[in-house]
Write an enzyme that holds these catalytic residues in place. Structure first.
Site, PDB file in Angstrom:
ATOM      1  N   SER A  46       0.827  -1.214   0.000  1.00  0.00           N
ATOM      2  CA  SER A  46       0.000   0.000   0.000  1.00  0.00           C
ATOM      3  C   SER A  46       0.863   1.267   0.000  1.00  0.00           C
ATOM      4  O   SER A  46       0.363   2.350  -0.288  1.00  0.00           O
ATOM      5  CB  SER A  46      -0.943   0.005   1.210  1.00  0.00           C
ATOM      6  OG  SER A  46      -0.198  -0.028   2.403  1.00  0.00           O
ATOM      7  N   HIS A  47       2.134   1.146   0.338  1.00  0.00           N
ATOM      8  CA  HIS A  47       3.021   2.317   0.324  1.00  0.00           C
ATOM      9  C   HIS A  47       4.215   2.122  -0.616  1.00  0.00           C
ATOM     10  O   HIS A  47       5.221   2.805  -0.503  1.00  0.00           O
ATOM     11  CB  HIS A  47       3.487   2.664   1.741  1.00  0.00           C
ATOM     12  CG  HIS A  47       2.371   3.234   2.562  1.00  0.00           C
ATOM     13  ND1 HIS A  47       1.438   2.434   3.188  1.00  0.00           N
ATOM     14  CD2 HIS A  47       1.990   4.503   2.800  1.00  0.00           C
ATOM     15  CE1 HIS A  47       0.550   3.198   3.798  1.00  0.00           C
ATOM     16  NE2 HIS A  47       0.849   4.459   3.580  1.00  0.00           N
ATOM     17  N   GLU A 187      -4.532   1.101   2.747  1.00  0.00           N
ATOM     18  CA  GLU A 187      -5.076  -0.262   2.746  1.00  0.00           C
ATOM     19  C   GLU A 187      -6.483  -0.262   2.136  1.00  0.00           C
ATOM     20  O   GLU A 187      -6.879  -1.203   1.457  1.00  0.00           O
ATOM     21  CB  GLU A 187      -5.131  -0.824   4.176  1.00  0.00           C
ATOM     22  CG  GLU A 187      -3.785  -0.934   4.864  1.00  0.00           C
ATOM     23  CD  GLU A 187      -2.875  -1.985   4.245  1.00  0.00           C
ATOM     24  OE1 GLU A 187      -3.375  -2.906   3.575  1.00  0.00           O
ATOM     25  OE2 GLU A 187      -1.643  -1.853   4.398  1.00  0.00           O
TER      26      GLU A 187
HETATM   27  P1  NDP Z   1      -1.378  -2.255  10.554  1.00  0.00           P
HETATM   28  O1  NDP Z   1      -2.649  -2.207  11.313  1.00  0.00           O
HETATM   29  O2  NDP Z   1      -1.258  -3.222   9.448  1.00  0.00           O
HETATM   30  O3  NDP Z   1      -0.181  -2.560  11.539  1.00  0.00           O
HETATM   31  C1  NDP Z   1       0.087  -1.668  12.593  1.00  0.00           C
HETATM   32  C2  NDP Z   1       1.257  -2.157  13.415  1.00  0.00           C
HETATM   33  O4  NDP Z   1       0.825  -3.260  14.206  1.00  0.00           O
HETATM   34  C3  NDP Z   1       2.441  -2.660  12.592  1.00  0.00           C
HETATM   35  O5  NDP Z   1       3.611  -2.227  13.193  1.00  0.00           O
HETATM   36  C4  NDP Z   1       2.282  -4.173  12.655  1.00  0.00           C
HETATM   37  O6  NDP Z   1       3.513  -4.871  12.533  1.00  0.00           O
HETATM   38  C5  NDP Z   1       1.706  -4.350  14.024  1.00  0.00           C
HETATM   39  N1  NDP Z   1       0.915  -5.568  14.148  1.00  0.00           N
HETATM   40  C6  NDP Z   1      -0.059  -6.003  13.305  1.00  0.00           C
HETATM   41  N2  NDP Z   1      -0.571  -7.162  13.761  1.00  0.00           N
HETATM   42  C7  NDP Z   1       0.099  -7.457  14.899  1.00  0.00           C
HETATM   43  C8  NDP Z   1       0.035  -8.520  15.836  1.00  0.00           C
HETATM   44  N3  NDP Z   1      -0.835  -9.527  15.672  1.00  0.00           N
HETATM   45  N4  NDP Z   1       0.865  -8.503  16.884  1.00  0.00           N
HETATM   46  C9  NDP Z   1       1.753  -7.504  17.063  1.00  0.00           C
HETATM   47  N5  NDP Z   1       1.865  -6.460  16.211  1.00  0.00           N
HETATM   48  C10 NDP Z   1       1.047  -6.445  15.145  1.00  0.00           C
HETATM   49  O7  NDP Z   1      -0.977  -0.790  10.006  1.00  0.00           O
HETATM   50  P2  NDP Z   1      -1.926   0.400   9.543  1.00  0.00           P
HETATM   51  O8  NDP Z   1      -2.854  -0.151   8.538  1.00  0.00           O
HETATM   52  O9  NDP Z   1      -2.486   1.095  10.719  1.00  0.00           O
HETATM   53  O10 NDP Z   1      -0.872   1.378   8.835  1.00  0.00           O
HETATM   54  C11 NDP Z   1      -0.220   0.950   7.642  1.00  0.00           C
HETATM   55  C12 NDP Z   1       0.802   1.964   7.204  1.00  0.00           C
HETATM   56  O11 NDP Z   1       0.197   3.137   6.703  1.00  0.00           O
HETATM   57  C13 NDP Z   1       1.788   2.440   8.259  1.00  0.00           C
HETATM   58  O12 NDP Z   1       3.071   2.127   7.782  1.00  0.00           O
HETATM   59  C14 NDP Z   1       1.601   3.934   8.341  1.00  0.00           C
HETATM   60  O13 NDP Z   1       2.789   4.680   8.534  1.00  0.00           O
HETATM   61  C15 NDP Z   1       1.041   4.236   6.970  1.00  0.00           C
HETATM   62  N6  NDP Z   1       0.270   5.488   6.955  1.00  0.00           N
HETATM   63  C16 NDP Z   1       0.809   6.599   6.385  1.00  0.00           C
HETATM   64  C17 NDP Z   1       0.110   7.808   6.362  1.00  0.00           C
HETATM   65  C18 NDP Z   1       0.697   9.047   5.798  1.00  0.00           C
HETATM   66  O14 NDP Z   1       0.022  10.049   5.731  1.00  0.00           O
HETATM   67  N7  NDP Z   1       1.953   9.064   5.399  1.00  0.00           N
HETATM   68  C19 NDP Z   1      -1.245   7.883   6.915  1.00  0.00           C
HETATM   69  C20 NDP Z   1      -1.694   6.666   7.541  1.00  0.00           C
HETATM   70  C21 NDP Z   1      -0.962   5.506   7.538  1.00  0.00           C
HETATM   71  P3  NDP Z   1       3.834  -5.727  11.182  1.00  0.00           P
HETATM   72  O15 NDP Z   1       4.124  -4.698  10.125  1.00  0.00           O
HETATM   73  O16 NDP Z   1       4.984  -6.607  11.515  1.00  0.00           O
HETATM   74  O17 NDP Z   1       2.585  -6.517  10.876  1.00  0.00           O
END
Ligand code: NDP
Length: 340
Positions: A46-47, A187
């Protein structure tokens, strides 16, 4: 259409060439290509390359300066400020990273305020090198209104991600990076592109009705994670990446944005702390490992970032898969009529 497979060097070259073709100089193109390649490497599609259309749109509309020359324009104590010269965030961050690390290692804690940048990336790419330098780090950035404040009815906050990193001695850093919405907008865009329904409780349509249709949510609004708790975190990020550093809130970014599909103008705050200078300079790392071991000892539980690091290992052997259709759409960005 079948998948094509690319090496990371090929992904980087593809991103660089599209950005250069559309108005980025070498330094800006390379900095953005670095974060796109890292996202593809770690399976955060997604990024990754998917974002090129938005980057290109904002270069073409003239909103973003593809020749930006960020300046480290003020260092007050342990506060490092970088003026991004209206470019994409990655080059501004590259200019501010070492001064931030140096300031944190001198003072124990330091902050980096990035202003006049356009942010479109995942925050973990920014946190990881700081944590690899031995520091704990926090980063946050706002966007444009997409999330309803708890109890309200209209989008006000951006999806406002917050990322945290913890350095480790024998392993890559532990990092979490999460939007303050139930799901990141990227996403939702990916689900829309793939024709997949969203889980219930992610967002509402433009009339405020709950929906699982990603296109309706993109026209409507996302909900904050955890109700009022995520809503308060989104508010804090508005203040940190906005009022604290002299930058705009999400709603102000929207007022001045031309809606070209690329990232709006705004700011970002990164805070770095040196655990060597806070307390147990000999034992902090081993102490943290005890917590991580307890987390990993529970069946079904894992450390945040473990999934990404596993993807990274897999990509090293399997490469990056891209459908021929998506690849064609990326190549089309270099054609005279190519657009977002
Ligand atoms: P997710 O909900 O997919 O994941 C959030 C965090 O939780 C990650 O670090 C992930 O680690 C961790 N995680 C997920 N499942 C588990 C688990 N079961 N146990 C422990 N840790 C877990 O991310 P989002 O959808 O909220 O965000 C996705 C991306 O979007 C981010 O990188 C964010 O920076 C980006 N974003 C950017 C924006 C911008 O304006 N630039 C705006 C909004 C979001 P892991 O990766 O290992 O699964």
């Amino acid at each position: 259409m079948s998948d094509l497979t690319f090496t990371l060097d090929e992904v980087h070259a593809l991103a660089t060439s599209v950005l250069s073709h559309n108005g980025c100089n070498a330094a800006n193109a390379a900095a953005v290509a670095d974060v796109i390649t890292a996202a593809e490497r770690d399976g955060c599609h997604s990024h990754g390359l998917m974002r090129l259309a938005g980057y290109v749109a904002s270069l073409k509309s003239g909103k973003v300066n593809g020749h930006a020359e960020p300046t480290v324009d003020k260092i007050a104590g342990a506060v490092v400020r970088v003026d991004g010269d209206s470019g994409f965030a990655p080059l501004a961050l590259a200019c501010g990273r070492e001064p931030l690390i140096d300031a944190a290692k001198t003072s124990g804690i330091a902050a980096l305020a990035l202003t006049d940048i356009h942010h479109f990336a995942a925050l973990w790419t920014e946190i990881e090198p700081i944590a690899e330098a031995g520091l704990c780090a926090l980063a946050c950035v706002s966007y444009k209104p997409a999330v309803i404040p708890a109890g309200g009815s209209k989008p006000l906050y951006g999806t406002n991600p917050l990322a945290f990193g913890w350095p480790r001695e024998d392993n890559p850093p532990v990092i979490f990076d999460q939007a303050s919405s139930v799901m990141a907008r990227g996403e939702v865009m990916l689900a829309a592109r793939e024709g997949k329904a969203l889980p219930a409780g992610v967002g509402v349509d433009k009339d405020g009705r709950e929906t699982t249709d990603p296109n309706e949510v993109l026209d409507g609004a996302l909900l904050a994670f955890g109700g009022h708790k995520g809503s308060s975190i989104a508010m804090m990020i508005e203040l940190f990446a906005g009022a604290l550093i002299g930058e705009c809130f999400s709603f102000e970014a929207a007022e001045r944005d031309n809606n070209d599909g690329g990232p709006p103008s705004g700011g970002e705050l990164i805070i770095a702390m040196d655990p060597q200078l806070f307390g147990d300079s000999e034992g902090w790392a081993a102490h943290a490992e005890k917590l991580f071991a307890q987390i990993e000892a529970q069946p079904g539980s894992r450390l945040p970032s473990a999934r990404r690091y596993s993807n990274r290992r897999e990509t090293a052997s399997a490469g990056v898969k891209l459908s021929a259709k998506v690849h064609d759409s990326i190549l089309a960005l270099c054609e005279p009529s190519g657009s977002a």
